[in-house]
Structure formats: structure tokens, C-alpha cells
Enzyme design. Structure first.
Site, mmCIF file in Angstrom:
data_model
loop_
_atom_site.group_PDB
_atom_site.id
_atom_site.type_symbol
_atom_site.label_atom_id
_atom_site.label_comp_id
_atom_site.label_asym_id
_atom_site.label_seq_id
_atom_site.Cartn_x
_atom_site.Cartn_y
_atom_site.Cartn_z
ATOM 1 N N HIS A 114 0.859 -1.189 0.000
ATOM 2 C CA HIS A 114 0.000 0.000 0.000
ATOM 3 C C HIS A 114 0.887 1.229 0.000
ATOM 4 O O HIS A 114 1.929 1.234 0.642
ATOM 5 C CB HIS A 114 -0.903 0.009 1.240
ATOM 6 N N ASP A 149 -7.978 -5.406 0.197
ATOM 7 C CA ASP A 149 -8.512 -6.280 -0.850
ATOM 8 C C ASP A 149 -8.084 -7.731 -0.715
ATOM 9 O O ASP A 149 -8.548 -8.582 -1.467
ATOM 10 C CB ASP A 149 -8.079 -5.761 -2.226
#
Ligand code: ACO
Length: 431
Positions: A309, A366
Site C-alpha cells: 500500500h 482487498d
């Protein structure tokens, strides 16, 4: 917001200098305000990918990526996940405070009474090929809402902006369900006012004319939780897209449609679809080692989807919540999905591998969400659509905040030009 400190920047080659104020928010690092830099020194700044650049001030969401903290309007995501509902969170994002009982009832009533799609919008679907990706249909349908409401909306009017927010949050599940049903040739379902937001969506997705639909409370609870966790994430790529389009004065439907297309990419919201495809491709826990090896190989384009991320250099707090929820949902629905074993082995292998440790690559939101969606019978190609339903609350809250901010300007980045120097046009026979 304090601007008491100054950073002085001197260009030694020209002796031109700029005194740049330091801006601080409630939380997070201070920012050097470079607004006068070009005027003072003749230089731009260069930060592709915005690694060190704040694009706006915002009071909606805060992330501390090093500590793995996520707050919506100051409330920790863990508390909202445990105690709130998606619709309450949407109210919070839009209005800045949790609603009182009567405020929530009024909000829910408004949402419930704006869920219908215009009948003509339904006809648009007939123009899509039956196997069109649902994100393509969603983006086009939301953009086409502009064709129904464009003349109705004055973006400088607070009431009009609020109505647009209600319409978008209300209609998104209806349009999303239509995308799914069109792809499998089922008749569209009208939204049922007697159902709550998430139940209503599941009803529009799965009800068939031939038999009554038993809605599972476990499924509804899980979906509501996923919607809460996906509702906002400050200035991510899709929200920044909404703001950039919004900065031109474009209507909210056009702005949100742009956000949907930005979300679709596999580096952003499209990762949830990519994760499930990756887990299916890996297939079994004994192939995990090969997958990790491939992810580390710089000559191989393969990446561990659902890992890494831009902001989190620690566990994504949403991933922690979803991981726990995945086990619970699968247990309660009595599902034994071998992909969960693959996911857990993959997580375990990556978290102790130097490559991932050194780069601080952790599972993101996710990584596990697709396993829950799959358990709820939501097809893989619909995963990013689910994300878009939830993120609409955040996108429109940012769009409204942007229009409430005095002195806002059109977003217009600069560049380092690396093309040809000035040259003269040559007639075709002399080239
Ligand atoms: N698998 C393998 N290596 C990775 C991964 C991954 N998933 N993610 C990052 N890396 C490596 C990069 O190759 C790079 O290595 P290097 O320093 O040796 O060159 C290093 O880690 C830093 O990665 P960047 O791509 O520079 O990080 P950036 O912040 O630009 O990208 C992103 C973040 C796009 C999320 C990236 O981690 C990624 O592609 N992850 C997979 C896709 C994904 O899950 N996206 C969803 C994000 S959450 C969301 O948007 C909802």
C-alpha cells in the site's frame, strides 16, 4: 491549522529565495506550503505519484500508515466496524457528526425514496454487449445520470449538492444490481422500500421471479461491514480523480463516474478481483512458495495482489478486520473454501519473507474481501463494483467538502518537459 513556522529555501545559483510557511493539521506531518515557490524562485516541485505531496486540506478521513490507524471524522475504523452501519457511516462522512436518532431516520427515509432508476436509464443497458464488464456498465450508467440531472444541479448550491449525494448513495446499489442482472440475462428488480440498504441491494441482486428469496442475516451483516470498511480512504487515486474532475466545476455524476473508472485499475480497487483470480491461479497451498518467488523476481511482472500500500507500511487495519470476518462468515455459512487456505499460507509466507519485510508490504483491504464476496455468491467481476457502491459515500463527501472550501482552484499540475527543443517545420519532401 497553524502556520507559525517558516522553511526558507534558497536557490544558490540565482540567490532567489522563498519563505515557505509550515502548515499543520490536527494529526499527521506538517506540510511545507509551496504556493509561492514558483513566483519567488522560478522553480516548480517534482513529485510524481505524490509520494510527499498533500493535494488538499480535508477534515474527513485520517490515516497513519506507519501505525496502521484509520479514522473517519475522528472515529477509529475498528469502533465503526463493530458498532455502526454503512448508512450511519455515510451520514458521518457527509455531515461530520454521527446522526441523532431523528436525523438518521430522516436520512434513511431520503435514501430509501431515491433508489429508483429512471426507466429510460434501464434502456441504456440494452446497448451493452451481454459480457460487458460490470465496471464498464457502472461507469457509463453513473456518467449518464448527468444526462438526467445535469440541468437540475447548481454545484454552488448546498441543497443541490446534498440532493446529488442522496441520489448517488441511493441509486448506486440499484445500478450495480442491474449491471449484474444484465450480464446474466435476468430481469431487473425494483428497489423494495421495506428493506434496509444492504438487504435491499441483495434482494435486487438475487431475487428471481420463480421463487421467494430468503435473505441471510449473516450475508447482510458481512456486506454492511465491507461497505463500512470501504467507505472512504482520504486522497487515494479515485478520490483524487473525483476532486480533480470536481475542481473544473463538472457535475457530481460526471465527477463520480471518473472516480469509478480510476477505481477499476488493478493497482487500486480492481485489486479485489485480481486477488481472487490470483488465488485461483495459485490453486493450492503447496504452490504458494512458487508464487512468492515469482512476486520477488524483478524480471516477472507478477505481483502479490492485495499486498502493499502506498500509505500503510504496517497492517492495513481494514485487512485485520476483514480477515477475522472471513473466518466467521465462512463458518456461519458452512462454507469450506480452499482459497482461504491458499490466502492464509500466502500471507504467512510473505510476512516472514525478507523481500516483503524490508519493503513493509502487508496485506491490504482487498486481500481477504474477495473470499467473503465469493461466499455471498457475488461473481468475481462484481467485486470492484461492490467497492464502488461503498466508496461513493466517501467520493461525494470529498466532492461536497471541495465545493464548501473557499478559494478552491482548478487542479492543474505542472510538468518537466523532456521533449524536443524548438525546431522548424519541414515540408514532407524534405524530411
Ligand atoms: N508484490 C510484490 N512486490 C511489491 C508489491 C506486491 N504486491 N507491492 C510493492 N512491491 C515492491 C515494488 O516492486 C517495489 O520494490 P523495489 O523497491 O525493489 O522497486 C516496492 O515494493 C515499493 O513498491 P511501489 O510500487 O513503489 O509502491 P507504491 O506505493 O507505488 O504502490 C501499490 C502501492 C500500487 C498498492 C503496490 O503495492 C501494488 O501494486 N500492490 C498490489 C496491488 C494492490 O493490492 N492494490 C490495492 C491497494 S489498496 C487499494 O487501492 C484499495
Amino acid at each position: 491549522m497553524s502556520d507559525s513556522k517558516i522553511v526558507k529555501l534558497v536557490d544558490e545559483s540565482t540567490s532567489r529565495s522563498s519563505e515557505l510557511p509550515l502548515l499543520s493539521g490536527t494529526l499527521g506531518p506538517a506540510c511545507i506550503d509551496i504556493g509561492t515557490l514558483y513566483k519567488d524562485t522560478g522553480h516548480f516541485t517534482y513529485d510524481p505519484g505524490y509520494g510527499s505531496t498533500a493535494s488538499t486540506k480535508s477534515a474527513i478521513t485520517y490515516i497513519d500508515g506507519d501505525e496502521g490507524v484509520l479514522l473517519y471524522r475522528g472515529y477509529p475504523i475498528e469502533q465503526l466496524a463493530e458498532k455502526s452501519s454503512f448508512l450511519e457511516v455515510a451520514y458521518l462522512l457527509l455531515n461530520g457528526e454521527l446522526p441523532k436518532k431523528e436525523e438518521f431516520s430522516a436520512f434513511e427515509h431520503q435514501i430509501t425514496h431515491h433508489t429508483m432508476m429512471h426507466e429510460s436509464l434501464k434502456d441504456f443497458f440494452k446497448g451493452f454487449h451481454h459480457d460487458a464488464h460490470p465496471m464498464a456498465m457502472l461507469a457509463a450508467s453513473v456518467a449518464s445520470l448527468s444526462a438526467f440531472y445535469h440541468d437540475d444541479i447548481d454545484v454552488d448550491n448546498a441543497e443541490d449538492r446534498k440532493l446529488a449525494a442522496i441520489r448517488l448513495i441511493a441509486k448506486m446499489p440499484t445500478i450495480a444490481a442491474a449491471c449484474f442482472r444484465y450480464s446474466i440475462g435476468w430481469p431487473f428488480r425494483y428497489p423494495r422500500n421495506n428493506l434496509e440498504y444492504v438487504d435491499r441491494f441483495l434482494h435486487m441482486m438475487f431475487e428471481v421471479p420463480s421463487e421467494p428469496l430468503e435473505l441471510s442475516p449473516v450475508a447482510a451483516k458481512a456486506l454492511d461491514l465491507l461497505f463500512i470498511l470501504h467507505a472512504d480512504h482520504e486522497q487515494n487515486a479515485s478520490t483524487s480523480t473525483v476532486r480533480l474532475v470536481g475542481s473544473t466545476g463538472a457535475n457530481p455524476y460526471a465527477s463520480i463516474a471518473a472516480g469509478i473508472t480510476a477505481l477499476w485499475g488493478p493497482a487500486h480497487g480492481g485489486a479485489n478481483e485480481a486477488v481472487l483470480k490470483m488465488l485461483e491461479e495459485i490453486g493450492s497451498a503447496d504452490k504458494v512458495e512458487t508464487a512468492v518467488k515469482r512476486a520477488k523476481d524483478k524480471n516477472d511482472n507478477f505481483r502479490l495482489m492485495g499486498f502493499g500500500h502506498r500509505v500503510y507500511k504496517n497492517f492495513d487495519p481494514r485487512a485485520k478486520i476483514i480477515r477475522e470476518m472471513t473466518h466467521k462468515v465462512l463458518n456461519e455459512l458452512g462454507i469450506n473454501d480452499p482459497l482461504l487456505d491458499v490466502a492464509m499460507k500466502l500471507e504467512e509466507a510473505a510476512l516472514k519473507d525478507d523481500y516483503f519485510v524490508e519493503r513493509k508490504l502487508y496485506p491490504n483491504v482487498d486481500f481477504y474481501s474477495g473470499i467473503i464476496y465469493k461466499a455471498l455468491n457475488i461473481p468475481t467481476e462484481m467485486f470492484t463494483v461492490m467497492f464502488a457502491i461503498a466508496r461513493t459515500a466517501g467520493w461525494i463527501a470529498h466532492w461536497i467538502e471541495q465545493h464548501e472550501t473557499p478559494g478552491a482552484r482548478i487542479g492543474r499540475p505542472r510538468q518537466i518537459y523532456t521533449g524536443a527543443d524548438v525546431r522548424n517545420y519541414m515540408p514532407v519532401d524534405k524530411r
